[in-house]
Write a protein that holds these residues in place. Structure first.
Motif: not given
Length: 450
Positions: A257-270
């Motif tokens: 998600y981070l590489r795609e620029g989907k920051l909210a989804e990336a942070d949820d997964n982290f």
């Protein structure tokens, strides 16, 4: 028997009994003579179970196994209750010979008949073994279903054989993505079948399903193992392995998600990853990248600086955040102001994001030694139409961008530390660099001819 019809039946029974007694006496020393006598006895008293049983034994003693089974097993042995145990022994003997000769179909038939006569865990497992050799998964599973309730706590040999069946079958089913078969076998619980080995299989099934990209199924399975049902039985070391497995999944999803620029989804997964590995500094580094993606690079840098420098990825994340500051400054039009480029290079010069930042700088940096006369000549006869007549370091920018892409490809899709939206950032810069070269070069005579 001949003189008095009224005494014939009693005399006949008495004579049959005498001949049977003679046959018993001779059975061990002279089985052939015993066979003759017991046959005469059966002529006088057809169906006598003791005589049928003895006939089977003396025939077997002479090496005629198939014939002995036939004698004892007329009507599948149902007509002779007394014969069942010895018939079972003979069937097992023949089954063993057939199995050794790789006649697995014949062996399975004999093992199956034997276990119907005398239910026994070892024999039921032998049916399963023959079915496995025949590639008959359903037949093997049915045999195991019969074996499981027969396995005793003290029968360690049967327990060990069952565990071998279960491991092979579950892992093969997981390899095919056959979750139903996995669960069917994991629900068998004879003595000695639970504990650590059961959880190891659950973990390996989850790992295989994840490898097959059945992410949701794998996650659900692993989370179930960490749920309240297994709190008291899950070994501590397996709990750690399940936690790490889930943390790795959420971490990798977050990176995607981070590489795609989907920051909210990336942070949820982290965040989910940190629930399972709260002390993992690598996840904290990744969350810092998500923070930086929200144009809060100073805050993100503070997070990274607070973490131990020996944390894997520390230098790379510092370099990425510094390169993101370059992009932020350029977006604000701060071309001449202080540039964090040198700090990014110092942190990790081989990080692709550093070279993307360099390409972005080169894109707006005038080429040295290009005076107005050269610009006029390029405008008149050059293949490329430079935007606003600005002759910048476009070729070098393309070279840096190509290097960054190659380096990223070498790191692989599973590499954790990549900048937020970096793929889109590279693609956008590449479009800008190539747009004006195509617009002019496509209109030249050479281009038209080609």
């Amino acid at each position: 028997m001949a003189s008095d019809p009224e005494d014939r039946a009693a005399a006949q029974r008495e004579l049959a009994s005498l001949k049977f007694a003679q046959a018993q006496d001779k059975a061990k020393q002279d089985p052939a003579a015993a066979e003759k006598l017991v046959r005469e006895s059966l002529t006088l008293a057809p169906g006598d179970e003791k005589a049928v049983d003895l006939l089977g034994r003396v025939i077997h003693a002479q090496g005629r196994l198939d014939e002995a089974i036939q004698v004892l097993g007329e009507g599948d042995g149902k007509s002779c209750d007394m014969c069942k145990r010895y018939l079972s022994v003979l069937l097992l003997e023949r089954a063993g010979k057939r199995e050794a000769a790789k006649d697995f179909e014949g062996a399975r038939t004999d093992y199956s008949r034997a276990t119907e006569l005398i239910p026994d865990a070892t024999t039921a497992l032998a049916v399963a073994r023959s079915s496995e050799q025949l590639g008959d998964l359903e037949g093997m599973t049915r045999a195991i279903e019969k074996a499981v309730p027969l396995i005793r706590p003290e029968d360690t040999a049967a327990q060990t054989e069952f565990l071998g069946f279960r491991e092979r079958t579950v892992l093969a089913a997981a390899g095919r993505g056959d979750v139903a078969t996995c669960d069917r076998w994991l629900n068998f619980f004879p003595p000695g079948a639970g504990g650590d080995g059961w959880y190891v299989l659950q973990l390996r099934v989850a790992q295989e399903l994840y490898r097959q990209k059945k992410v949701d199924v794998a996650v659900t399975r692993a989370r179930t193992m960490l749920g309240s049902t297994h709190t008291d039985t899950l070994p501590a070391n397996r709990k750690t392995e399940f936690q790490r497995f889930l943390a790795d999944i959420y971490r990798l999803q977050g990176v995607g998600y981070l590489r795609e620029g989907k920051l909210a989804e990336a942070d949820d997964n982290f965040r989910l990853a940190m629930e399972f590995l709260p002390g993992d500094d690598k996840i904290k580094l990744l969350r810092a990248l998500a923070i930086g993606g929200h144009h809060e690079t100073e805050k993100a840098l503070q997070v990274v600086k607070a973490l131990p420098k020996e944390t894997k990825g520390h230098a790379e994340v510092m370099a990425i955040l510094e390169s993101m500051q370059v992009a932020d400054r350029l977006a604000e039009g701060d071309v001449e102001g202080p540039r964090p480029r040198s700090r990014a290079q110092a942190a990790s010069a081989e990080t692709p994001e550093v070279h993307v930042a360099m390409a972005e700088i080169l894109f707006i940096t005038p080429a040295a030694g290009v005076n107005k006369g050269i610009v006029r000549q390029l405008k008149k006869s050059g293949i490329v139409k430079y935007p606003n007549d600005e002759v910048n370091r476009y070729g070098e920018a393309l070279s840096e961008l190509a290097w960054a892409r190659e380096q990223a490809r070498g790191l692989g899709e599973g590499y954790l530390f990549r900048g937020p939206g970096i793929d889109a950032r590279m693609a956008n810069l590449d479009r800008q660099l190539r747009a004006f070269t195509r617009s002019r070069s496509s209109s030249t005579p050479t281009a038209r001819r080609s």
